[in-house]
Each structure stands twice: as C-alpha cells, then as structure tokens.
Motif scaffolding. Structure first.
Motif, PDB file in Angstrom:
ATOM      1  N   LYS A 170       0.834  -1.199   0.000  1.00  0.00           N
ATOM      2  CA  LYS A 170       0.000   0.000   0.000  1.00  0.00           C
ATOM      3  C   LYS A 170       0.872   1.252   0.000  1.00  0.00           C
ATOM      4  O   LYS A 170       2.073   1.197   0.266  1.00  0.00           O
ATOM      5  CB  LYS A 170      -0.920   0.027   1.233  1.00  0.00           C
ATOM      6  N   VAL A 209       1.044   4.872   1.898  1.00  0.00           N
ATOM      7  CA  VAL A 209       0.555   5.586   3.078  1.00  0.00           C
ATOM      8  C   VAL A 209       1.089   7.017   3.032  1.00  0.00           C
ATOM      9  O   VAL A 209       2.292   7.237   2.860  1.00  0.00           O
ATOM     10  CB  VAL A 209       1.014   4.908   4.385  1.00  0.00           C
ATOM     11  N   GLU A 249      -4.579   6.270   2.662  1.00  0.00           N
ATOM     12  CA  GLU A 249      -3.971   5.018   2.240  1.00  0.00           C
ATOM     13  C   GLU A 249      -4.544   4.589   0.891  1.00  0.00           C
ATOM     14  O   GLU A 249      -5.725   4.812   0.606  1.00  0.00           O
ATOM     15  CB  GLU A 249      -4.207   3.900   3.274  1.00  0.00           C
TER      16      GLU A 249
END
Length: 230
Positions: free
Chosen positions: A123, A125, A148
C-alpha cells in the motif's frame, strides 16, 4: 425593501464574498508537510519513504455553482446555504519529493516511481502534518486523517487503463477519495517484448475543511518511525 432582483443580487454578492473569504482563510493560513511511504508486502523490507518538497494547498468548493444557482433562483437563502459551504475540501498537491534515505537526503526530484506492474507493494501511506502559518517556532502536528491506497485498488484501475487507447496521463483514486494518484503510462521496449508501466508522477490529498485543525498527539519523528529506512 428593494425589488426581488436587487435582493437576490445582494445575496449572491455576499455569498461570493463568503466563498472568497473561506478560501483565503482556510487554504492560506496553514503550512503543511506530507510524507509518502511505499509499504512493501515483505515485512522485513523497510518502506520507501519520501518527504514532499513543497505542498501546494488549493481550496475548492465543488458545490459553488450549485449554491450560487440556488440563491439566484431563490431556492434557498444565504443562511440555508451555509450547510453546503461546509462541504469545502482542501486539495494538497505534491508534485516533487526527496528520499528519506540517509545516503541521498536532500536530493529533490520530480515524482517518478513505478507502481505497476509490480507485486511487492502492499500500500501507499501518506502522513500529513500541519501548523499555523507564521508559527515557525511551533512543531508540525499530525492531522488525524487516513490517507492510504492499497495495491489491489490501484491495480484494478491500471488494468482497466490498459484497454484505453489515449496516451494522456491518468488520475486514480482510492475508495474513500482521499488520495489521488496522477499516473504516467510509458512503454518499455526490450529486445524480445514491449511492456507497459505506470509511473506515479504527482499526488494529491483531499482533506475536508473541518479536519484542518483535527490534530493528534506526537511529532513527525514519532509517526515516521515505523517507515524510516535504516
């Protein structure tokens, strides 16, 4: 009392002034810092952490035309339009960044990060910090908002974009529409194959105006610690 047209014009002018005032007071009274962490699926591998070189805040109101049209048509008054004004959003644009790796700190560059095709990223962030403009002796504080973008969410959009013939850049957003990725599609030619890659060339965070002063505890170092490279 004045004629109805005059009253509507006065109301519309007051509303325009209100919108201008809100843009100036909200978009221009804060300093921002954004850090971007590309978190890898392999837990032992440290995140790739970048600091945005310059955050460009832009105050927007996607409902402005609807508000003005409603006042003009006498659908509602200035007072009843205040609720609509609460839908203001601050766009925080981040076109350039620098790596937080100790061996390359201080090297600012245009965003140029390959996001797809690759399967090692879990991911993206983004960590947002702010303080009142001019309060240089005060620390930046963390804004309590979640930014996110998971790999599966932008991969779906990349796969969909493969079927499009246009060569222009694309904008991809996470499900909560708080993170927008400006992507550049490039073709890499090898002796045997031709591959399409998507590179991140800019990023934008969307923050509702009522969260601008929702600060949490801790400082920048505290919040970056889980993502800091060795």
């Amino acid at each position: 009392m004045g004629d109805p047209t005059s009253r509507r014009n006065q109301t519309r002018n007051r509303l325009r002034a209100q919108l201008r005032k809100k843009r100036e007071s909200l978009a221009d009274q804060f300093d921002f810092k954004i850090y971007i962490a590309f978190v890898f699926k392999e837990q032992k591998k440290k995140s790739a952490l970048f600091e945005v070189a310059e955050v460009v805040p832009v105050m927007t109101n996607n409902y402005e035309e609807n508000i003005l049209r409603g006042v003009r048509d006498s659908s509602y008054s200035l007072e009843s339009s205040i609720d609509l004004l609460q839908k203001d959003v601050v766009q925080l644009h981040a076109p350039r960044y620098q790596s937080m790796r100790r061996d390359v700190i201080g090297c600012t560059q245009e965003m140029d990060f390959i996001l797809w095709p690759r399967n090692d990223i879990e991911k993206i962030v983004c960590l947002l910090f702010s303080r009142w403009k001019g309060a240089d002796d005060e620390p930046f504080r963390p804004v309590q908002a979640k930014f996110e973008f998971h790999h599966g969410d932008y991969e779906k959009q990349c796969l969909h974009a493969l079927g499009r013939k246009d060569k222009a850049g694309m904008v991809m957003n996470n499900p909560t529409q708080s993170v927008f990725l400006f992507m550049d599609r490039q073709h890499l030619q090898t002796p045997k194959t031709k591959a399409t890659v998507f590179k991140l060339c800019s990023l934008c965070l969307y923050l509702p105006q009522d969260q601008l002063t929702c600060w949490g505890v801790g400082d920048i170092e505290d919040h970056l610690r889980p993502y800091m490279p060795d």
